[in-house]
Scaffold this active site. Structure first.
Site, PDB file in Angstrom:
ATOM      1  N   ASP A 112       0.783  -1.213  -0.258  1.00 39.99           N
ATOM      2  CA  ASP A 112       0.005  -0.113  -0.025  1.00 39.99           C
ATOM      3  C   ASP A 112       0.998   1.103   0.678  1.00 39.99           C
ATOM      4  OD1 ASP A 112      -1.646   2.173   0.814  1.00 39.99           O
ATOM      5  OD2 ASP A 112      -3.325   0.587   2.174  1.00 39.99           O
ATOM      6  N   SER A 117      -9.924   5.036  -9.068  1.00 43.27           N
ATOM      7  CA  SER A 117      -9.618   5.835  -9.568  1.00 43.27           C
ATOM      8  C   SER A 117     -10.809   5.762 -10.578  1.00 43.27           C
ATOM      9  CB  SER A 117      -8.775   5.227 -10.908  1.00 43.27           C
ATOM     10  OG  SER A 117      -9.339   3.945 -11.315  1.00 43.27           O
ATOM     11  N   THR A 156      -4.533  13.570 -13.591  1.00 41.24           N
ATOM     12  CA  THR A 156      -5.847  12.862 -14.729  1.00 41.24           C
ATOM     13  C   THR A 156      -6.538  14.679 -16.132  1.00 41.24           C
ATOM     14  OG1 THR A 156      -8.291  12.842 -15.158  1.00 41.24           O
ATOM     15  CG2 THR A 156      -7.190  12.880 -12.898  1.00 41.24           C
ATOM     16  N   ASP A 157      -7.177  15.070 -16.710  1.00 41.73           N
ATOM     17  CA  ASP A 157      -7.511  16.116 -16.593  1.00 41.73           C
ATOM     18  C   ASP A 157      -9.271  16.113 -16.009  1.00 41.73           C
ATOM     19  OD1 ASP A 157      -9.240  14.166 -18.507  1.00 41.73           O
ATOM     20  OD2 ASP A 157      -9.129  14.679 -19.424  1.00 41.73           O
ATOM     21  N   GLU A 158      -9.147  15.607 -15.617  1.00 44.35           N
ATOM     22  CA  GLU A 158     -10.175  15.618 -14.521  1.00 44.35           C
ATOM     23  C   GLU A 158     -10.110  16.580 -13.509  1.00 44.35           C
ATOM     24  OE1 GLU A 158     -13.252  12.080 -14.391  1.00 44.35           O
ATOM     25  OE2 GLU A 158     -11.708  11.360 -15.676  1.00 44.35           O
ATOM     26  N   TYR A 161     -13.380  12.276  -6.291  1.00 42.59           N
ATOM     27  CA  TYR A 161     -12.107  11.761  -7.613  1.00 42.59           C
ATOM     28  C   TYR A 161     -11.614  12.769  -7.901  1.00 42.59           C
ATOM     29  CZ  TYR A 161      -9.224  10.430 -11.630  1.00 42.59           C
ATOM     30  OH  TYR A 161      -8.838   9.668 -12.769  1.00 42.59           O
ATOM     31  N   LYS A 164      -7.477  13.523  -6.876  1.00 44.67           N
ATOM     32  CA  LYS A 164      -6.199  14.122  -7.581  1.00 44.67           C
ATOM     33  C   LYS A 164      -5.558  15.553  -7.847  1.00 44.67           C
ATOM     34  CE  LYS A 164      -4.829  10.628 -10.034  1.00 44.67           C
ATOM     35  NZ  LYS A 164      -4.006   9.700 -10.467  1.00 44.67           N
ATOM     36  N   LEU A 190     -16.987   3.007 -18.572  1.00 45.22           N
ATOM     37  CA  LEU A 190     -17.654   2.629 -20.105  1.00 45.22           C
ATOM     38  C   LEU A 190     -17.270   1.978 -21.308  1.00 45.22           C
ATOM     39  CD1 LEU A 190     -19.881   3.953 -21.201  1.00 45.22           C
ATOM     40  CD2 LEU A 190     -19.023   5.331 -22.695  1.00 45.22           C
ATOM     41  N   ARG A 220     -25.261  10.127 -13.496  1.00 47.91           N
ATOM     42  CA  ARG A 220     -24.360  10.666 -12.625  1.00 47.91           C
ATOM     43  C   ARG A 220     -24.639  12.030 -11.738  1.00 47.91           C
ATOM     44  NH1 ARG A 220     -18.408  10.038 -14.229  1.00 47.91           N
ATOM     45  NH2 ARG A 220     -18.270   7.717 -14.176  1.00 47.91           N
TER      46      ARG A 220
HETATM   47  P1  NAD Z   1      -7.252   1.240 -12.429  1.00 46.14           P
HETATM   48  O1  NAD Z   1      -7.995   1.827 -11.473  1.00 46.14           O
HETATM   49  O2  NAD Z   1      -7.350   0.194 -13.270  1.00 46.14           O
HETATM   50  O3  NAD Z   1      -5.913   0.964 -10.867  1.00 46.14           O
HETATM   51  C1  NAD Z   1      -4.540   1.809 -10.342  1.00 46.14           C
HETATM   52  C2  NAD Z   1      -4.270   0.419  -9.695  1.00 46.14           C
HETATM   53  O4  NAD Z   1      -3.883   0.997  -8.138  1.00 46.14           O
HETATM   54  C3  NAD Z   1      -4.827  -0.879  -9.812  1.00 46.14           C
HETATM   55  O5  NAD Z   1      -3.909  -1.810  -9.922  1.00 46.14           O
HETATM   56  C4  NAD Z   1      -4.325  -0.738  -7.730  1.00 46.14           C
HETATM   57  O6  NAD Z   1      -4.518  -2.145  -7.293  1.00 46.14           O
HETATM   58  C5  NAD Z   1      -3.654   0.646  -7.175  1.00 46.14           C
HETATM   59  N1  NAD Z   1      -3.786   0.880  -6.208  1.00 46.14           N
HETATM   60  C6  NAD Z   1      -5.062   1.434  -5.098  1.00 46.14           C
HETATM   61  N2  NAD Z   1      -4.639   1.714  -4.336  1.00 46.14           N
HETATM   62  C7  NAD Z   1      -4.225   1.456  -4.086  1.00 46.14           C
HETATM   63  C8  NAD Z   1      -2.753   1.912  -3.273  1.00 46.14           C
HETATM   64  N3  NAD Z   1      -3.682   1.967  -1.766  1.00 46.14           N
HETATM   65  N4  NAD Z   1      -1.552   1.387  -2.877  1.00 46.14           N
HETATM   66  C9  NAD Z   1      -0.808   0.580  -3.859  1.00 46.14           C
HETATM   67  N5  NAD Z   1      -1.872   0.357  -5.567  1.00 46.14           N
HETATM   68  C10 NAD Z   1      -2.939   0.971  -4.777  1.00 46.14           C
HETATM   69  O7  NAD Z   1      -6.066   2.693 -13.084  1.00 46.14           O
HETATM   70  P2  NAD Z   1      -5.976   3.415 -14.227  1.00 46.14           P
HETATM   71  O8  NAD Z   1      -7.279   4.272 -15.009  1.00 46.14           O
HETATM   72  O9  NAD Z   1      -4.968   2.554 -14.477  1.00 46.14           O
HETATM   73  O10 NAD Z   1      -5.376   4.717 -14.135  1.00 46.14           O
HETATM   74  C11 NAD Z   1      -4.045   4.247 -13.302  1.00 46.14           C
HETATM   75  C12 NAD Z   1      -3.854   6.364 -12.922  1.00 46.14           C
HETATM   76  O11 NAD Z   1      -3.913   6.804 -14.324  1.00 46.14           O
HETATM   77  C13 NAD Z   1      -4.677   7.023 -12.097  1.00 46.14           C
HETATM   78  O12 NAD Z   1      -3.394   7.771 -10.836  1.00 46.14           O
HETATM   79  C14 NAD Z   1      -5.461   7.615 -12.745  1.00 46.14           C
HETATM   80  O13 NAD Z   1      -6.255   9.021 -12.204  1.00 46.14           O
HETATM   81  C15 NAD Z   1      -5.087   8.227 -13.495  1.00 46.14           C
HETATM   82  N6  NAD Z   1      -5.370   8.552 -14.973  1.00 46.14           N
HETATM   83  C16 NAD Z   1      -6.530   7.367 -15.740  1.00 46.14           C
HETATM   84  C17 NAD Z   1      -6.934   7.737 -16.849  1.00 46.14           C
HETATM   85  C18 NAD Z   1      -8.146   6.769 -17.284  1.00 46.14           C
HETATM   86  O14 NAD Z   1      -8.676   7.363 -18.387  1.00 46.14           O
HETATM   87  N7  NAD Z   1      -7.995   5.503 -16.638  1.00 46.14           N
HETATM   88  C19 NAD Z   1      -6.504   9.707 -17.562  1.00 46.14           C
HETATM   89  C20 NAD Z   1      -5.828  10.112 -16.338  1.00 46.14           C
HETATM   90  C21 NAD Z   1      -5.593  10.400 -15.123  1.00 46.14           C
HETATM   91  P1  TYD Z   2     -15.797   6.394 -16.968  1.00 44.11           P
HETATM   92  O1  TYD Z   2     -15.488   5.336 -17.710  1.00 44.11           O
HETATM   93  O2  TYD Z   2     -16.701   6.012 -15.984  1.00 44.11           O
HETATM   94  O3  TYD Z   2     -14.643   7.535 -17.015  1.00 44.11           O
HETATM   95  P2  TYD Z   2     -14.991   8.816 -16.561  1.00 44.11           P
HETATM   96  O4  TYD Z   2     -15.932   9.347 -15.471  1.00 44.11           O
HETATM   97  O5  TYD Z   2     -13.434   9.144 -15.653  1.00 44.11           O
HETATM   98  O6  TYD Z   2     -14.915  10.095 -17.976  1.00 44.11           O
HETATM   99  O7  TYD Z   2     -17.081   7.579 -18.044  1.00 44.11           O
HETATM  100  C1  TYD Z   2     -17.115   7.452 -18.996  1.00 44.11           C
HETATM  101  C2  TYD Z   2     -18.390   8.247 -19.616  1.00 44.11           C
HETATM  102  O8  TYD Z   2     -19.356   6.875 -19.513  1.00 44.11           O
HETATM  103  C3  TYD Z   2     -18.790   9.161 -18.314  1.00 44.11           C
HETATM  104  O9  TYD Z   2     -19.415  10.644 -18.998  1.00 44.11           O
HETATM  105  C4  TYD Z   2     -19.497   8.496 -17.723  1.00 44.11           C
HETATM  106  C5  TYD Z   2     -20.557   7.525 -18.601  1.00 44.11           C
HETATM  107  N1  TYD Z   2     -20.768   6.026 -18.613  1.00 44.11           N
HETATM  108  C6  TYD Z   2     -22.585   6.260 -18.735  1.00 44.11           C
HETATM  109  O10 TYD Z   2     -22.981   6.468 -19.780  1.00 44.11           O
HETATM  110  N2  TYD Z   2     -22.501   4.485 -18.625  1.00 44.11           N
HETATM  111  C7  TYD Z   2     -21.514   3.701 -17.603  1.00 44.11           C
HETATM  112  O11 TYD Z   2     -22.050   2.829 -17.503  1.00 44.11           O
HETATM  113  C8  TYD Z   2     -20.431   4.010 -17.517  1.00 44.11           C
HETATM  114  C9  TYD Z   2     -19.183   3.369 -16.463  1.00 44.11           C
HETATM  115  C10 TYD Z   2     -20.153   5.945 -17.815  1.00 44.11           C
END
Ligand code: NAD
Ligand code: TYD
Length: 349
Positions: free
Chosen positions: A59, A85, A129-131, A154, A158, A194, A286
């Site tokens: 962790d 995430s 993230t861009d969020e 979330y 971040k 999604l 949401r």
């Molecule tokens: P994910 O949820 O798939 O993976 C997160 C990983 O972190 C998992 O393997 C989980 O086990 C690990 N984790 C969670 N809590 C932990 C802790 N306390 N200690 C150690 N490990 C821990 O997420 P992802 O989509 O791969 O995103 C990875 C990173 O990129 C995140 O920081 C997220 O904010 C960022 N990000 C994601 C997206 C996206 O579209 N998925 C876009 C921009 C930025």
């Molecule tokens: P998501 O994959 O959760 O990413 P983020 O919220 O980080 O952008 O969602 C992508 C978009 O899809 C978001 O506008 C929410 C929408 N969404 C749905 O409409 N249905 C779903 O079941 C999920 C998971 C997301």
């Protein structure tokens, strides 16, 4: 380099681990991951047995273990991806987001600062993230200068982490870089986001839930383009700087879901021959749902020489095929914890 990769068993982290180990056989990748519901060793199978890869289950909030890891593996770079995430989960239970995303990032910063000492050239890349920039109107795109305006627990967690990272550069001289990326798609994405939800629900002939009117816009990038961006930020980025990564692929959710359905109609026609789009259902929106995200990557292009390589439609088609070919992966990663969470919170799906 000995690279500490946090969150390396997650979606982006596992793609990044595979990319780094293939591209830099002389580097060591030390994956540090708690293996929450979202982290799975199944996603790292292809690097199992690779002598340049070490996996540590831990962790990031556990300071003594993080300290020991820096010492044992003589870490000289951090790629920090570990996080909670999923926006929907942050609405149902924000606490874990504060613990991991804020306190975990703080712990890593402290341990990096102490292990490396002042004046160190070692780099800490914070993957954000861009969020954090909030929601856009009909036009414009986020740049590195866009003010922060996070709207979900979330994105707020971040954003908090990003501010701590920035402060460690200005106050302690830790060489940090923060990256902001738009929505990723590709192999190994946990089936609660999604794109995998839509693919897997369609195959199971379950409803395809679209939040609200489906007109929210997300800007999609292939996960390997993001992985290359993180890597180039580490090797060529300037300490204290911020870089945005995106691939100019804006889609409304409804158009994207219809596109996935039409691809599936071709790749895996339903046995009853009805189009998958018949399964689309608009569900309750949401809370605080951001309307539009779009990223301006000009800085990464001009200063890092990075640009995305994947065309959206082609890479999305490959992603759909990956899920069709790896249905056993999706079954195995859905742990008991995930199933009970889903059953409890999403009875209607
Ligand atoms: P994910 O949820 O798939 O993976 C997160 C990983 O972190 C998992 O393997 C989980 O086990 C690990 N984790 C969670 N809590 C932990 C802790 N306390 N200690 C150690 N490990 C821990 O997420 P992802 O989509 O791969 O995103 C990875 C990173 O990129 C995140 O920081 C997220 O904010 C960022 N990000 C994601 C997206 C996206 O579209 N998925 C876009 C921009 C930025
Ligand atoms: P998501 O994959 O959760 O990413 P983020 O919220 O980080 O952008 O969602 C992508 C978009 O899809 C978001 O506008 C929410 C929408 N969404 C749905 O409409 N249905 C779903 O079941 C999920 C998971 C997301």
């Amino acid at each position: 380099m000995n690279i500490l990769l946090t969150g390396g068993a997650g979606f982006i982290g596992s793609n990044l681990a595979q990319y780094l180990l293939k591209t830099y056989p002389n580097d060591k990748v030390i994956t540090f991951d708690k293996l929450t519901y979202a982290g799975n060793l199944e996603s790292l199978k292809s690097v199992e047995g690779n002598s340049s890869h070490i996996f540590i289950k831990g962790d990031i909030c556990d300071a003594p273990l993080v300290r020991k890891t820096f010492k044992d593996y003589d870490i000289d770079a951090v790629l920090h991806l570990a996080a909670e995430s999923h926006v929907d989960r942050s609405i149902l239970g924000p606490k874990e987001f504060i613990e991991t995303n804020v306190m975990g990032t703080f712990t890593l910063l402290e341990e990096a600062k102490n292990a490396w000492g002042s004046g160190s050239e070692n780099v800490f890349v914070n993957v954000s993230t861009d969020e954090v920039y909030g929601s856009l109107g009909k036009t414009g795109a986020f740049t590195e200068l866009t003010p922060y305006a996070p709207n979900s627990p979330y994105s707020a967690s971040k954003a908090s982490a990003d501010h701590l990272v920035r402060s460690y550069f200005h106050t302690f001289g830790l060489k940090v870089i923060t990256t902001h990326c738009s929505n990723n798609y590709g192999a190994f994405q946990f089936p609660e986001k999604l794109i995998p939800v839509i693919i897997l629900n369609a195959l199971a002939r379950k409803k395809l839930p679209i939040y609200g009117d489906g007109l929210n816009i997300r800007d999609w990038i292939h996960v390997l383009d993001h992985a290359r961006g993180i890597d180039v930020a580490l090797r060529s980025g300037k300490a204290g700087e911020v870089y945005n990564f995106g691939a100019d692929a804006e889609w409304t959710n409804i158009d994207l879901v219809r596109f996935i359905c039409s691809e599936l109609d071709e790749l895996r026609p339903a046995t009853d021959t009805r189009p998958y789009s018949d399964l689309i259902e608009f569900v309750k929106d949401r809370p605080g749902h951001d309307q539009r995200y779009a990223i301006d990557s000009s800085k990464a292009k001009t200063e890092l020489g990075w640009s995305p390589e994947n065309d959206f439609k082609t890479a999305m088609r490959s992603t759909i095929k990956w899920y069709l070919d790896n249905l056993d992966w999706t079954e195995r990663v859905k742990s008991g914890e995930y199933i009970s969470y889903y059953a409890e919170n999403y009875k209607d799906r």
